[in-house]
Design a protein around this motif. Structure first.
Motif, PDB file in Angstrom:
ATOM      1  N   THR A   1       5.642 -27.238 -28.872  1.00  0.00           N
ATOM      2  CA  THR A   1       4.734 -28.386 -28.984  1.00  0.00           C
ATOM      3  C   THR A   1       4.978 -29.368 -27.853  1.00  0.00           C
ATOM      4  O   THR A   1       6.119 -29.608 -27.444  1.00  0.00           O
ATOM      5  CB  THR A   1       4.905 -29.127 -30.317  1.00  0.00           C
ATOM      6  OG1 THR A   1       6.279 -29.374 -30.500  1.00  0.00           O
ATOM      7  CG2 THR A   1       4.342 -28.346 -31.483  1.00  0.00           C
ATOM      8  N   LEU A   2       3.861 -29.928 -27.377  1.00  0.00           N
ATOM      9  CA  LEU A   2       3.933 -30.923 -26.320  1.00  0.00           C
ATOM     10  C   LEU A   2       3.517 -32.267 -26.924  1.00  0.00           C
ATOM     11  O   LEU A   2       2.369 -32.428 -27.321  1.00  0.00           O
ATOM     12  CB  LEU A   2       2.970 -30.530 -25.199  1.00  0.00           C
ATOM     13  CG  LEU A   2       2.918 -31.517 -24.044  1.00  0.00           C
ATOM     14  CD1 LEU A   2       3.372 -30.835 -22.780  1.00  0.00           C
ATOM     15  CD2 LEU A   2       1.523 -32.095 -23.861  1.00  0.00           C
ATOM     16  N   PRO A   3       4.483 -33.199 -27.046  1.00  0.00           N
ATOM     17  CA  PRO A   3       4.109 -34.487 -27.632  1.00  0.00           C
ATOM     18  C   PRO A   3       3.357 -35.336 -26.605  1.00  0.00           C
ATOM     19  O   PRO A   3       3.885 -35.620 -25.539  1.00  0.00           O
ATOM     20  CB  PRO A   3       5.458 -35.123 -27.997  1.00  0.00           C
ATOM     21  CG  PRO A   3       6.474 -34.418 -27.168  1.00  0.00           C
ATOM     22  CD  PRO A   3       5.892 -33.135 -26.655  1.00  0.00           C
TER      23      PRO A   3
ATOM     24  N   ALA B   1      -0.316 -44.274 -15.959  1.00  0.00           N
ATOM     25  CA  ALA B   1      -0.403 -43.252 -14.918  1.00  0.00           C
ATOM     26  C   ALA B   1      -1.057 -41.995 -15.477  1.00  0.00           C
ATOM     27  O   ALA B   1      -1.256 -41.865 -16.688  1.00  0.00           O
ATOM     28  CB  ALA B   1       1.004 -42.928 -14.406  1.00  0.00           C
ATOM     29  N   SER B   2      -1.367 -41.079 -14.593  1.00  0.00           N
ATOM     30  CA  SER B   2      -1.947 -39.800 -14.994  1.00  0.00           C
ATOM     31  C   SER B   2      -0.993 -39.089 -15.955  1.00  0.00           C
ATOM     32  O   SER B   2       0.212 -39.034 -15.712  1.00  0.00           O
ATOM     33  CB  SER B   2      -2.186 -38.961 -13.738  1.00  0.00           C
ATOM     34  OG  SER B   2      -2.798 -37.760 -14.099  1.00  0.00           O
ATOM     35  N   GLY B   3      -1.526 -38.596 -17.054  1.00  0.00           N
ATOM     36  CA  GLY B   3      -0.701 -37.878 -18.022  1.00  0.00           C
ATOM     37  C   GLY B   3      -0.037 -38.770 -19.053  1.00  0.00           C
ATOM     38  O   GLY B   3       0.668 -38.282 -19.944  1.00  0.00           O
ATOM     39  N   ALA B   4      -0.242 -40.089 -18.971  1.00  0.00           N
ATOM     40  CA  ALA B   4       0.401 -41.017 -19.908  1.00  0.00           C
ATOM     41  C   ALA B   4      -0.131 -40.850 -21.327  1.00  0.00           C
ATOM     42  O   ALA B   4       0.528 -41.233 -22.298  1.00  0.00           O
ATOM     43  CB  ALA B   4       0.207 -42.467 -19.438  1.00  0.00           C
ATOM     44  N   GLY B   5      -1.355 -40.323 -21.436  1.00  0.00           N
ATOM     45  CA  GLY B   5      -1.914 -40.112 -22.781  1.00  0.00           C
ATOM     46  C   GLY B   5      -3.132 -40.977 -23.061  1.00  0.00           C
ATOM     47  O   GLY B   5      -3.591 -41.067 -24.206  1.00  0.00           O
ATOM     48  N   LYS B   6      -3.709 -41.579 -22.007  1.00  0.00           N
ATOM     49  CA  LYS B   6      -4.829 -42.512 -22.196  1.00  0.00           C
ATOM     50  C   LYS B   6      -6.053 -41.825 -22.804  1.00  0.00           C
ATOM     51  O   LYS B   6      -6.623 -42.314 -23.776  1.00  0.00           O
ATOM     52  CB  LYS B   6      -5.235 -43.141 -20.842  1.00  0.00           C
ATOM     53  CG  LYS B   6      -4.098 -43.801 -20.095  1.00  0.00           C
ATOM     54  CD  LYS B   6      -4.553 -44.398 -18.784  1.00  0.00           C
ATOM     55  CE  LYS B   6      -5.067 -43.392 -17.761  1.00  0.00           C
ATOM     56  NZ  LYS B   6      -4.032 -42.474 -17.248  1.00  0.00           N
ATOM     57  N   SER B   7      -6.450 -40.710 -22.217  1.00  0.00           N
ATOM     58  CA  SER B   7      -7.645 -40.023 -22.726  1.00  0.00           C
ATOM     59  C   SER B   7      -7.408 -39.528 -24.147  1.00  0.00           C
ATOM     60  O   SER B   7      -8.278 -39.650 -25.010  1.00  0.00           O
ATOM     61  CB  SER B   7      -8.019 -38.850 -21.828  1.00  0.00           C
ATOM     62  OG  SER B   7      -8.375 -39.315 -20.552  1.00  0.00           O
TER      63      SER B   7
ATOM     64  N   ILE C   1     -10.320 -47.484 -20.446  1.00  0.00           N
ATOM     65  CA  ILE C   1      -9.141 -46.809 -19.912  1.00  0.00           C
ATOM     66  C   ILE C   1      -9.197 -46.830 -18.402  1.00  0.00           C
ATOM     67  O   ILE C   1     -10.267 -46.601 -17.824  1.00  0.00           O
ATOM     68  CB  ILE C   1      -9.174 -45.339 -20.311  1.00  0.00           C
ATOM     69  CG1 ILE C   1      -8.902 -45.206 -21.763  1.00  0.00           C
ATOM     70  CG2 ILE C   1      -8.174 -44.539 -19.534  1.00  0.00           C
ATOM     71  CD1 ILE C   1      -8.770 -43.765 -22.115  1.00  0.00           C
ATOM     72  N   THR C   2      -8.072 -47.062 -17.779  1.00  0.00           N
ATOM     73  CA  THR C   2      -8.053 -47.053 -16.320  1.00  0.00           C
ATOM     74  C   THR C   2      -6.623 -46.811 -15.836  1.00  0.00           C
ATOM     75  O   THR C   2      -5.666 -46.995 -16.583  1.00  0.00           O
ATOM     76  CB  THR C   2      -8.590 -48.385 -15.756  1.00  0.00           C
ATOM     77  OG1 THR C   2      -8.552 -48.341 -14.333  1.00  0.00           O
ATOM     78  CG2 THR C   2      -7.760 -49.573 -16.241  1.00  0.00           C
TER      79      THR C   2
ATOM     80  N   VAL D   1      -4.590 -56.032 -22.877  1.00  0.00           N
ATOM     81  CA  VAL D   1      -4.271 -54.744 -22.265  1.00  0.00           C
ATOM     82  C   VAL D   1      -3.028 -54.151 -22.922  1.00  0.00           C
ATOM     83  O   VAL D   1      -2.135 -54.888 -23.353  1.00  0.00           O
ATOM     84  CB  VAL D   1      -4.060 -54.900 -20.737  1.00  0.00           C
ATOM     85  CG1 VAL D   1      -2.927 -55.873 -20.419  1.00  0.00           C
ATOM     86  CG2 VAL D   1      -3.818 -53.559 -20.047  1.00  0.00           C
ATOM     87  N   ALA D   2      -3.020 -52.839 -23.025  1.00  0.00           N
ATOM     88  CA  ALA D   2      -1.812 -52.117 -23.434  1.00  0.00           C
ATOM     89  C   ALA D   2      -1.423 -51.203 -22.278  1.00  0.00           C
ATOM     90  O   ALA D   2      -2.275 -50.547 -21.684  1.00  0.00           O
ATOM     91  CB  ALA D   2      -2.078 -51.292 -24.687  1.00  0.00           C
ATOM     92  N   VAL D   3      -0.135 -51.206 -21.958  1.00  0.00           N
ATOM     93  CA  VAL D   3       0.371 -50.349 -20.881  1.00  0.00           C
ATOM     94  C   VAL D   3       1.002 -49.123 -21.533  1.00  0.00           C
ATOM     95  O   VAL D   3       1.886 -49.245 -22.381  1.00  0.00           O
ATOM     96  CB  VAL D   3       1.413 -51.099 -20.023  1.00  0.00           C
ATOM     97  CG1 VAL D   3       1.894 -50.206 -18.881  1.00  0.00           C
ATOM     98  CG2 VAL D   3       0.846 -52.406 -19.503  1.00  0.00           C
ATOM     99  N   LEU D   4       0.510 -47.964 -21.130  1.00  0.00           N
ATOM    100  CA  LEU D   4       0.957 -46.716 -21.742  1.00  0.00           C
ATOM    101  C   LEU D   4       1.829 -45.962 -20.748  1.00  0.00           C
ATOM    102  O   LEU D   4       1.478 -45.843 -19.572  1.00  0.00           O
ATOM    103  CB  LEU D   4      -0.300 -45.891 -22.064  1.00  0.00           C
ATOM    104  CG  LEU D   4      -0.248 -44.879 -23.190  1.00  0.00           C
ATOM    105  CD1 LEU D   4       0.093 -45.556 -24.506  1.00  0.00           C
ATOM    106  CD2 LEU D   4      -1.605 -44.179 -23.318  1.00  0.00           C
ATOM    107  N   GLU D   5       2.979 -45.491 -21.233  1.00  0.00           N
ATOM    108  CA  GLU D   5       3.799 -44.617 -20.397  1.00  0.00           C
ATOM    109  C   GLU D   5       4.346 -43.474 -21.243  1.00  0.00           C
ATOM    110  O   GLU D   5       4.945 -43.719 -22.298  1.00  0.00           O
ATOM    111  CB  GLU D   5       4.968 -45.376 -19.768  1.00  0.00           C
ATOM    112  CG  GLU D   5       5.676 -44.513 -18.742  1.00  0.00           C
ATOM    113  CD  GLU D   5       7.122 -44.914 -18.503  1.00  0.00           C
ATOM    114  OE1 GLU D   5       7.615 -44.672 -17.408  1.00  0.00           O
ATOM    115  OE2 GLU D   5       7.774 -45.448 -19.416  1.00  0.00           O
TER     116      GLU D   5
END
Ligand SMILES: Nc1ncnc2c1ncn2[C@@H]1O[C@H](COP(=O)(O)OP(=O)(O)OP(=O)(O)O)[C@@H](O)[C@H]1O
Ligand SMILES: [Mg+2]
Length: 349
Positions: free
Chosen positions: A17-19, A39-45, A198-199, A212-216
């Motif tokens: 599994t990939l969390p 960043a790309s892959g952070a999980g935004k989409s 999302i951006t 804003v929420a910052v996702l990592e």
């Protein structure tokens, strides 16, 4: 309006599994423009796709308007999706349909209006996004900005309460980006539509968002009003995003300049006061400017300077800056020496 509670999402992959999301808690208020950056892959989409159930959470709950939606199926799911419009980075228009018929498509699917009613509604939507003259063109005949306007008109077709924008401006040049962000803000203001945007660009957040929420790596590492996160980023990821947008001078490392190093932040009406020169005169202090940035957060002006303060009565000068509305942070350098007696005396007089 939108609430995510302890939401996780795992994807099955060949290696197990990939969390993608870990324990996300978020709330978006009605009528807000809420940004999600990372960043790309952070999980935004993945995160926004949970809001319209294009993905289902592995655990946790998603609430919209007080209703827990995670288990919605069938007609309940269709009704929910109509309340939530979506705008994509690459527009996702149907190349064989004209602009008008692209916008009509979700209305045809919903099956609630007559042909004449659909035509009327499409005309109103195209007028709103400024494309009335392009109704009979095909997507290939449009610029990127125009295509995205079609995407926005289509997303609004079923009068949604929420608009999800996944990198809606990432394929556009800076000027067109500005126009599309203006349009989204107008839609938010005039139709009261809640927008989740999302951006990966802090510039988009600065121009258009309230919070804003910052996702990592699938976690929210910082969240708050844009002015707070943009001017006083607390997490290294947020700081890196601000630097990327504003350059190194924005949050400058003061280096070896003598004196005490302060970061001063002015917002709103205080931004345009001739405060620094007045304080310098009054307290006999000198300023060296080490870095800075000025601009607007949505429509609110801001200015932020890193300075080295020396000479005179630095303690009183700092207090006066704060009293005049500046946020003052000590970012390095030597603590101010006690002021010479004659300077203190001057100030008292
Ligand atoms: N359908 C899927 N199946 C398997 N893994 C997925 C799927 N969708 C996303 N992922 C993985 O989940 C993680 C988060 O992806 P996501 O697309 O949400 O990131 P993102 O922040 O939107 O990135 P980008 O800025 O590149 O669009 C990534 O590791 C991605 O590979
Ligand atoms: Mg994405």
């Amino acid at each position: 309006m939108i609430r995510l509670e302890a939401v996780t999402k795992n994807f099955a992959s060949k290696r197990g599994t990939l969390p993608a999301l870990h324990g996300i808690d978020l709330q978006v208020g009605r009528g807000e423009i809420f940004g999600i950056i990372g960043a790309s892959g952070a999980g935004k989409s993945t995160l926004v796709r949970l809001i319209n159930l294009l993905e289902r959470p592995s655990s946790g709950q998603v609430w919209i308007d007080g209703q827990q939606i995670t288990d919605a199926r069938g007609t309940g799911l269709q009704a929910l999706r109509r309340q939530i419009g979506m705008v994509f980075q690459h527009f996702n228009l149907l190349s064989g349909r004209t602009v008008a018929r692209n916008v009509a498509y979700p209305l045809e699917l919903a099956g609630k209006l007559t042909k004449a009613q659909i035509a009327e509604k499409v005309a109103a939507l195209l007028a709103r996004v400024g494309l009335s003259d392009h109704a009979q063109k095909y997507p290939r005949q449009l610029s990127g900005g125009q295509k995205q306007r079609v995407g926005i008109a289509r997303a609004l077709a079923n009068d949604p309460k929420v608009l999800l924008c996944d990198e809606a401006t990432s394929a556009l040049d800076p000027q067109t980006t500005g126009q599309v962000l203006d349009l989204l803000q107008e839609i938010n203001r005039e139709l009261g539509v809640t927008i989740v945007m999302i951006t990966h660009e802090m510039e988009v957040i600065r121009r258009a968002c309230d919070r804003v929420a910052v996702l990592e790596k699938g976690r929210v590492v910082e969240e708050g009003p844009v002015a707070k996160v943009f001017l006083h980023p607390g997490h290294p990821v947020s700081r890196a995003l601000v630097r990327e947008a504003e350059g190194d001078a924005a949050l400058s490392d003061p280096g070896t300049a003598t004196g005490q190093h302060l970061r001063l932040t002015f917002t709103g009406a205080d931004t345009h006061q001739p405060l620094l020169s007045r304080i310098a005169r009054e307290f006999g202090v000198d300023f060296a400017i080490l870095g800075g940035r000025v601009g607007h957060i949505r429509t609110t002006p801001y200015a932020q300077f890193s300075i080295a303060l020396s000479g005179g009565d630095a303690v009183a000068a700092t207090a006066a800056l704060q009293a005049a509305g500046a946020a003052v942070e000590v970012i390095g350098g030597a603590a101010p020496a006690a002021a010479p007696a004659e300077v203190r005396h001057l100030h008292v007089v």
